[in-house]
Scaffold this motif. Structure first.
Motif, short mmCIF file in Angstrom:
data_model
loop_
_atom_site.label_atom_id
_atom_site.label_comp_id
_atom_site.label_asym_id
_atom_site.label_seq_id
_atom_site.Cartn_x
_atom_site.Cartn_y
_atom_site.Cartn_z
N GLU A 162 12.92 -0.98 13.29
CA GLU A 162 12.57 -0.51 14.64
C GLU A 162 12.96 0.94 14.85
N ARG A 163 14.11 1.34 14.33
CA ARG A 163 14.61 2.70 14.56
C ARG A 163 13.98 3.73 13.65
N TRP A 164 13.67 3.34 12.41
CA TRP A 164 13.28 4.32 11.41
C TRP A 164 11.87 4.87 11.60
N PHE A 165 10.95 4.03 12.07
CA PHE A 165 9.54 4.37 11.99
C PHE A 165 8.89 4.51 13.37
N GLY A 166 7.95 5.48 13.46
CA GLY A 166 7.18 5.66 14.67
C GLY A 166 6.18 4.54 14.88
N PRO A 167 5.56 4.52 16.05
CA PRO A 167 4.62 3.44 16.39
C PRO A 167 3.51 3.28 15.35
N GLY A 168 3.32 2.06 14.87
CA GLY A 168 2.22 1.75 13.97
C GLY A 168 2.43 2.13 12.52
N PHE A 169 3.58 2.75 12.18
CA PHE A 169 3.75 3.25 10.81
C PHE A 169 3.83 2.11 9.80
N ILE A 170 4.59 1.06 10.10
CA ILE A 170 4.74 -0.03 9.14
C ILE A 170 3.39 -0.65 8.81
N GLU A 171 2.56 -0.81 9.83
CA GLU A 171 1.24 -1.42 9.62
C GLU A 171 0.32 -0.51 8.81
N SER A 172 0.40 0.78 9.06
CA SER A 172 -0.51 1.71 8.38
C SER A 172 0.01 2.19 7.03
N HIS A 173 1.32 2.05 6.78
CA HIS A 173 1.92 2.49 5.52
C HIS A 173 2.85 1.39 5.00
N PRO A 174 2.30 0.25 4.63
CA PRO A 174 3.16 -0.88 4.25
C PRO A 174 3.98 -0.64 2.99
N VAL A 175 3.43 0.10 2.03
CA VAL A 175 4.16 0.32 0.77
C VAL A 175 5.35 1.24 0.99
N VAL A 176 5.14 2.36 1.68
CA VAL A 176 6.22 3.31 1.93
C VAL A 176 7.33 2.65 2.74
N SER A 177 6.98 1.96 3.81
CA SER A 177 7.99 1.33 4.65
C SER A 177 8.72 0.21 3.91
N ALA A 178 7.99 -0.56 3.10
CA ALA A 178 8.63 -1.64 2.34
C ALA A 178 9.61 -1.09 1.31
N ASP A 179 9.24 0.00 0.64
CA ASP A 179 10.15 0.61 -0.33
C ASP A 179 11.46 1.04 0.33
N LEU A 180 11.36 1.65 1.50
CA LEU A 180 12.55 2.10 2.20
C LEU A 180 13.41 0.93 2.65
N LEU A 181 12.80 -0.10 3.20
CA LEU A 181 13.56 -1.25 3.68
C LEU A 181 14.16 -2.06 2.54
#
Length: 277
Positions: A162-181
């Motif tokens: 919730e804190r790391w990413f702007g609105p809609g980022f996880i949905e539009s960039h699933p690979v980048v967000s998953a790697d970070l998490l």
């Protein structure tokens, strides 16, 4: 002290010239708490590699780096970065005459502020990204350290998403967000707690006036941890600073908007951080 506690810092050369080359200046990249160098800086590396030889360090217990053995301070973390740079200079990876710049995110940005305060002139310019002269509260970091030491870093994943990413980022960039998490989930819980302890004791709000290195403070427009007002405060209180905002980003601007963040870094560092009238 630093070496026993931190066992040195793990280094990743993300993109760069062969050992001893002086064709490009060097850019040393610092992490955010819970992230790894490749996951955080990988998306922006191709945009920066034409201008800089890129080196990144990982926090203890993150991204495969050795775990820390006890609490450490931000001053000790900054000293470990200095030791890392000295090793790169000594073995010829970065030539003595090559300019070196620094950019760090969150705790990596706080490390950059500490470097400017404790080691003036070591870097030709500092970029402090999604960070502040004081982040959160000492009690908040102490509470988090206790929780993670007991229950592990997976307890941080939902809140960090919730804190790391702007609105809609996880949905539009699933690979980048998953790697970070995933990096967060896999981080050593005690090393994470030790980094929280460092942030609990970090407050350079009254010491910013002594920082003379050219400094660019970059904020994500949606960052609730270190909002744009923190970047503005930094820029206004160091001797040679300016600030900028990356509109789509929250707390991890280099991964969220690599193009905008790279443009800011390239412009700032290639002009030696010179202030604009």
């Amino acid at each position: 002290m630093t070496e026993p506690m931190l066992r040195g810092l793990a280094l990743n050369q993300i993109a760069g010239a062969p050992t001893g080359s002086t064709a490009k200046p060097a850019l040393l990249l610092g992490p955010s708490l819970g992230t790894g160098a490749k996951a955080l800086w990988g998306p922006i590396a191709p945009l920066l590699a034409g201008h800089f030889d890129l080196f990144a360090w990982d926090l203890p217990g993150h991204g495969g780096a050795p775990a820390s053995t006890g609490d450490f301070s931000m001053a000790e973390l900054a000293s470990a970065v200095v030791a890392l740079l000295e090793r790169l200079r000594a073995d010829g990876t970065i030539a003595a005459e090559t300019p070196v710049y620094y950019a760090g995110v969150s705790i990596g940005g706080a490390t950059g502020i500490q470097l400017g305060h404790d080691h003036p002139g070591l870097f030709s310019g500092l970029a402090i990204i999604c960070s502040a002269a004081r982040i959160g509260t000492p009690q908040g970091w102490t509470d988090r350290a206790e929780l993670v030491a007991k229950a592990g870093t997976p307890t941080m994943v939902a809140g960090s998403a919730e804190r790391w990413f702007g609105p809609g980022f996880i949905e539009s960039h699933p690979v980048v967000s998953a790697d970070l998490l995933h990096t967060l989930q896999d981080a050593d819980r005690f090393s994470y707690a030790h980094a929280c302890a460092a942030l609990a004791g970090f407050d350079l709000t009254s010491g910013l006036g002594s920082i003379t290195d050219p400094l660019l403070a970059i904020a994500g427009a949606h960052d609730v941890v270190c909002p744009p007002s923190d970047a503005e405060f930094l820029a206004a209180h160091v001797a040679n600073g300016r600030s900028a905002v990356v509109e789509p980003a929250a707390h991890l601007a280099p991964a969220e908007d690599p193009e905008a963040t790279a443009a800011l870094l390239i412009d700032f560092f290639t002009t030696q951080g010179a202030p604009r009238g």
